[in-house]
Each structure stands twice: as structure tokens, then as C-alpha cells.
Enzyme design. Sequence first.
Site, mmCIF file in Angstrom:
data_model
loop_
_atom_site.group_PDB
_atom_site.id
_atom_site.type_symbol
_atom_site.label_atom_id
_atom_site.label_comp_id
_atom_site.label_asym_id
_atom_site.label_seq_id
_atom_site.Cartn_x
_atom_site.Cartn_y
_atom_site.Cartn_z
ATOM 1 N N MET A 1 -3.951 89.675 36.453
ATOM 2 C CA MET A 1 -4.494 90.807 35.716
ATOM 3 C C MET A 1 -3.580 91.334 34.606
ATOM 4 O O MET A 1 -3.678 92.495 34.218
ATOM 5 C CB MET A 1 -4.827 91.956 36.700
ATOM 6 C CG MET A 1 -5.803 91.558 37.783
ATOM 7 S SD MET A 1 -7.336 90.841 37.140
ATOM 8 C CE MET A 1 -8.105 92.325 36.500
ATOM 9 N N ARG A 2 -2.706 90.471 34.120
ATOM 10 C CA ARG A 2 -1.832 90.869 33.007
ATOM 11 C C ARG A 2 -2.184 90.032 31.802
ATOM 12 O O ARG A 2 -2.520 88.850 31.949
ATOM 13 C CB ARG A 2 -0.386 90.541 33.392
ATOM 14 C CG ARG A 2 0.591 91.669 33.356
ATOM 15 C CD ARG A 2 2.012 91.123 33.433
ATOM 16 N NE ARG A 2 2.613 91.105 32.114
ATOM 17 C CZ ARG A 2 2.964 90.000 31.465
ATOM 18 N NH1 ARG A 2 2.783 88.806 31.990
ATOM 19 N NH2 ARG A 2 3.502 90.081 30.271
ATOM 20 N N ASN B 1 -8.128 79.967 32.700
ATOM 21 C CA ASN B 1 -8.363 81.276 33.325
ATOM 22 C C ASN B 1 -9.764 81.318 33.921
ATOM 23 O O ASN B 1 -10.694 80.724 33.377
ATOM 24 C CB ASN B 1 -8.233 82.371 32.250
ATOM 25 C CG ASN B 1 -8.459 83.769 32.797
ATOM 26 O OD1 ASN B 1 -7.961 84.108 33.872
ATOM 27 N ND2 ASN B 1 -9.218 84.584 32.077
ATOM 28 N N HIS C 1 -12.699 83.950 34.692
ATOM 29 C CA HIS C 1 -13.099 85.305 34.301
ATOM 30 C C HIS C 1 -14.506 85.602 34.828
ATOM 31 O O HIS C 1 -15.424 84.790 34.639
ATOM 32 C CB HIS C 1 -13.091 85.442 32.767
ATOM 33 C CG HIS C 1 -13.516 86.807 32.319
ATOM 34 N ND1 HIS C 1 -12.680 87.910 32.418
ATOM 35 C CD2 HIS C 1 -14.689 87.266 31.831
ATOM 36 C CE1 HIS C 1 -13.331 88.978 31.978
ATOM 37 N NE2 HIS C 1 -14.551 88.618 31.616
ATOM 38 N N SER D 1 -16.771 82.352 34.313
ATOM 39 C CA SER D 1 -16.410 81.313 33.339
ATOM 40 C C SER D 1 -15.002 80.816 33.599
ATOM 41 O O SER D 1 -14.116 81.593 33.977
ATOM 42 C CB SER D 1 -16.436 81.895 31.920
ATOM 43 O OG SER D 1 -17.684 82.483 31.621
HETATM 44 C C1 GRF Z 1 -12.000 86.956 40.480
HETATM 45 O O1 GRF Z 1 -13.222 87.619 40.502
HETATM 46 C C2 GRF Z 1 -11.749 86.441 39.101
HETATM 47 O O2 GRF Z 1 -12.899 86.146 38.394
HETATM 48 C C3 GRF Z 1 -11.043 87.595 38.441
HETATM 49 O O3 GRF Z 1 -10.292 88.202 39.446
HETATM 50 C C4 GRF Z 1 -10.864 87.932 40.715
HETATM 51 C C5 GRF Z 1 -9.802 87.361 41.574
HETATM 52 O O4 GRF Z 1 -10.141 87.326 42.912
HETATM 53 N N1 GRF Z 1 -10.295 87.142 37.304
HETATM 54 P P1 GRF Z 1 -9.161 86.695 43.972
HETATM 55 O O5 GRF Z 1 -7.808 87.392 43.853
HETATM 56 O O6 GRF Z 1 -9.058 85.222 43.718
HETATM 57 O O7 GRF Z 1 -9.793 86.974 45.308
#
Ligand code: GRF
Length: 221
Positions: A94-95, A111, A113, A140
Site C-alpha cells: 500500500m505504498r 501489481n 489492483h 487487474s
Molecule cells: C487485494 O485486494 C489487492 O487487490 C489489493 O490489496 C488487497 C490485498 O489483500 N491491492 P491481501 O493482503 O493479499 O489479503
Amino acid sequence: MNRQPLRVAVLISGTGSNLKALIDARRAGKLNVDIVHLISNRADAGGLQHARNAGIPVSVLDVQNAGKGAALDRAIIRCLDGVQPDLVVLAGYMRILGADLVQHFAGRIINLHPSLLPKYPGLDTYRRVLAAGDDEHGSSMHFVTEGLDDGPLIAQVRIPVHTDDTAASLAARLGPMEHRLIVATVELFTLHAVEMGPDGVLLDGKKLTNPLLLKENGRLV
Ligand code: GRF
């Protein structure tokens, strides 16, 4: 032909259920990868335990021990260069990564998303989909470039939005589909089928005009 396992490094910030999907697929013999390292930017990320249980080396690179901004990016580059990954997978990281890091791994960093990009880059996608009244949502996989959630699209999964959906119910339905999407996408890399070309994704050497779509049987078409 027996290929060497693809060396994969994963970056997370949270629960790591997508990391777990990769670990499980590998363990089941369905994914020819060696998950060589896990980086988390949070010491309390639940996903760290999945990696430890699987014997995957972990690094917590957070503000306390690695700084922030460019310093943190440099720490990530150092850490990853030390394990020589073929592919870096952002699975709920998340960075936002800086340009130097993105360029360093250009073509080998992807990535996941939770939206049907190019719709809804950034945060809070479930709520935004519901507010817009969309009748479908999805996730995606894309190559990472300098723009936020903006790189060439490799593959997507689509799910219908139900009239009584909430952000939580949508997320709960999309989660298992994301797990299949991330595994199927990484599988393409194990087959050396996909690469980032000069103006988009190349699949088996040919330009992909639309992202691949995950089907019920777990295959990308
Ligand atoms: C997922 O929904 C992904 O699409 C988003 O963050 C979430 C990560 O979930 N980028 P996890 O930590 O793999 O359970």
C-alpha cells in the site's frame, strides 16, 4: 521442457491472502516458482506469518528501520538485488513506489489492483464502484510504471455487482477471484509468455490489445 523455477519476490502491507495463494499453488505443484523473499512495510502485517510458515525469508522495511520516501525505496532495491528476483509482485503493497525503484525493476514488477483498470486507480475502489452504480467490478494485474495503478494491463477478472452489495460483500466475493488471478498471471511469467514491450504487453511476442480475462476454469484467455 523443465524450466528453472521463476524467482519471485513479494511485497505486502496487510493480510497477505494473495501471497498465501501463491504459496499454496507452489506447494500444490501448480506454479513453478521459488518465492525467494517477502518484504512488508508493516511489522504487524498478518501476511508475514504465511511467509514464515512456508520458510520464506522476510524483511520488514518500515519507516523505523529503513526511513521513508527515496531512502525506503533504496532499501527495497538493496534487499531485492540481494536475492535476484526474476519477478517482483506487489500483492496488497500500500505504498507508492518512487521512479528510481520502478525503473530499476522495469518489466519485472507487477501489481494487483482491485478494480477494472483504467477505472478506479487508487484507494477505496469498492465504495467508488457502488457509488457509480456500475454493474460489474473486478481486479487487474498490470506492469508497474511511474503512474499510480497506470502500467500496461496484463489480465483481469470480472464479477457482477449485485443490487444488495455492500463494499464488504463485494470485497468478499472478489477476494477468491483475485487469488486465482494472481496465480494465473504469475504462471504466465513462469512460462516466459509475457513481457513488457515498448508500447504495451507482449504475449508470446505479440502485442496484447486487451487484457487477458480469467475464466471460470481458472485459465486466462
Ligand atoms: C487485494 O485486494 C489487492 O487487490 C489489493 O490489496 C488487497 C490485498 O489483500 N491491492 P491481501 O493482503 O493479499 O489479503
